[in-house]
Scaffold this active site. Structure first.
Site, PDB file in Angstrom:
ATOM      1  N   CYS A   1      -1.672   8.782   2.606  1.00  0.00           N
ATOM      2  CA  CYS A   1      -1.266   8.318   1.274  1.00  0.00           C
ATOM      3  C   CYS A   1      -2.297   8.653   0.212  1.00  0.00           C
ATOM      4  CB  CYS A   1      -1.009   6.815   1.309  1.00  0.00           C
ATOM      5  SG  CYS A   1      -2.375   5.866   2.003  1.00  0.00           S
TER       6      CYS A   1
ATOM      7  N   GLU B   1       0.889  -1.164   0.000  1.00  0.00           N
ATOM      8  CA  GLU B   1       0.000   0.000   0.000  1.00  0.00           C
ATOM      9  C   GLU B   1       0.921   1.206   0.000  1.00  0.00           C
ATOM     10  OE1 GLU B   1      -1.703   3.106   0.729  1.00  0.00           O
ATOM     11  OE2 GLU B   1      -2.011   2.427   2.794  1.00  0.00           O
TER      12      GLU B   1
END
Length: 519
Positions: A324, A290
């Protein structure tokens, strides 16, 4: 502000790169800490291996810094290769002896659920530790802990629902499949959501019967170590969860390259993710990555403007922009661009930035001096590239890693501040004329983690959502997570999914069994 043991010295941090390593022959396994909100607790300092806190083999420690004051919180033990080896051996024994993967799946689920309950009973302290260690607003930390609790409870329910299938291959044979755990899983978590990423990693691994060796981020190890004390109380056997605090180039490399680790899960930068992917490939390990993002947040002219502005605020300034999937590229339809800029500028300037323990604070500190410096560097890059600084762009105060919410306008799509992940409260705003144009701009990125769409037209929303290259698309909302909804990216934003039933597949392998029957 903090009470410390005599081994935890008050210092001033100039950068995360200055983390001091020291040798202590008798650093206690816990140190007392008094939090700014008056709560007190005992902070574990050791590595967590085989259900015990232990010193590192070399007795080396490193300091942990409070980002909002630049003062040292305490020292904890620094793991190295030999500590990873001990943790892997403990995890391998736990897997081989069947103490976890060999029990009734319902009992695995009960243990994971009990862990969630223990965290829930102590959530005020845990949220405060997260704010102390990371610098995020206390309201954000509380939200993180609630997400942790809900995700652990939800994952527990999957324990007895992992099944295979029977395959009709005629009367002469009996054929079926079953899904089995992989074994020891290595997990490396980031500093922006320390405890939430801990939960996202351990829950799917544990519920499917695997064992874990997890590395915390060197700048934010405290919350994961603290909740580890509840692992034995929850009924999780020794060796099932092992926590090794340390540095990426040592502990991360040792985890990624260890031959007994069958799968590596990592959350962090795309550059590091690529390195881990290459290293894991040499050992034919499974990976979940991720990674970074540069997510577009699109506002159409028919959107309810005030709500859209609030969603954009949440999309970029939540968690101090250290997300993110932050909506760091905003695209606004041309006819409402000026009005949007006016309202967004005012909203950005009204955000309370400062003491993360203040209940009215929305944006706390950046996690480190290094990250603050990186953000300020990108502000200078944006100015030099010719973008217009609409608001912000300055450090706030002389102590603590604070920066004002920052908005750039008049940007071009080839500017670095548009292309590169900044990982802070910095956003670019660009106008567009049509859906086709904005889709092309949104997709002109190496990343593909998330996107936002703001419109009152459901047809527009769904059509654009279908064409945007992103693993998650939010419509008339942003940073809106739910434990039952998978999360992960396309392209350079990663591989695999976190949360939901989809996350379980990353920790299972299919076995086919075919038996010949007597005539």
């Amino acid at each position: 502000m903090f009470s410390r043991s005599t081994l935890c010295l008050k210092t001033s941090a100039s950068s995360i790169g200055r983390l001091q390593l020291r040798y202590f022959s008798h650093l206690p396994m816990t140190v007392p800490i008094k939090l700014p909100n008056g709560l007190e607790y005992e902070q574990p300092t050791g590595l967590f291996i085989n259900n015990k806190f232990v010193p590192s083999k070399q007795n080396k420690t490193f300091e942990v810094i409070n980002p909002s004051t630049e003062e040292e919180i305490c020292h904890i033990y620094e793991g190295r290769e030999d500590d990873v080896e001990e943790a892997v051996q403990a995890a391998d024994r736990a897997f081989s002896n069947g103490s976890w993967n060999g029990i009734d799946p319902i009992d695995r689920g009960k243990a994971l659920y009990r862990l969630a309950e223990l965290i829930e009973q102590d959530k005020d302290v845990i949220a405060s530790i997260e704010t102390l260690d990371n610098g995020k607003a206390i309201s954000s930390s509380r939200g993180d802990v609630d997400l942790v609790i809900n995700y652990l409870k939800s994952s527990a329910g999957f324990a007895d629902k992992i099944d295979g299938r029977m395959i009709d291959t005629g009367r002469t044979h009996f054929s079926y499949t079953k899904r089995q755990p992989l074994g020891v899983c290595g997990q490396i978590i980031p500093w922006n959501f320390p405890l939430l990423m801990w939960a996202w990693k351990i829950a799917p691994a544990l519920v499917t019967g695997n064992t874990v060796v997890l590395k915390t981020a060197e700048s934010t190890p405290l919350s994961a170590l603290y909740v580890s004390k509840y692992i034995p109380q929850a009924g999780i056997p020794p060796g099932v969860i092992n926590i090794v605090s340390g540095f990426g180039k040592i502990v991360g490399e040792a985890i990624t390259n260890h031959p007994k680790i069958k799968k590596v899960a990592f959350t962090g930068s795309t550059a590091t993710g690529r390195h881990i992917y290459q290293s894991a490939a040499a050992g034919l390990k499974k990976v979940t990555l991720e990674l970074g993002g540069k997510s577009p947040n699109i506002v159409f002219a028919d959107a309810e403007l005030k709500k859209a502005v609030q969603n954009i605020i949440l999309g970029i300034y939540y968690n101090s922009g250290e997300v993110c999937c932050a909506g760091s590229r905003v695209y606004v339809e041309e006819s409402i661009y000026d009005k949007f800029i006016e309202e967004f500028k005012a909203a950005s300037e009204s955000i309370k930035v400062g003491d993360p323990f203040d209940e009215s604070t929305f944006q706390g500190a950046q996690t480190s001096q290094m990250q603050l410096n990186k953000i300020l560097k990108y502000v200078d890059i944006g100015k030099n590239e010719g973008a217009t600084l609409i608001t912000g762009g300055e450090r706030l105060g002389s102590k603590g890693y604070f920066i004002k919410p920052t908005v750039f306008g008049d940007v071009k799509e080839d500017m670095r501040i548009v292309k590169e992940e900044i990982f802070g409260p910095v956003v670019t705003v660009t106008k567009f004329k049509s859906a086709d144009e904005v889709i092309n701009m949104a997709n002109d990125s190496e990343y593909g983690l998330a996107a936002g769409i703001h419109t009152s037209n459901i047809n527009t929303a769904l059509k654009v959502a279908d064409r945007v290259n992103a693993g998650t698309v939010w419509i008339n909302t942003y940073n809106d997570f739910h434990h039952a909804v998978p999360f992960g990216g396309f392209n350079a934003s990663g591989l695999g999914r976190e949360m939901s039933v989809d996350a379980l597949q990353n920790y299972l392998q299919v076995k086919a069994v075919r038996a010949k029957l007597d005539e």
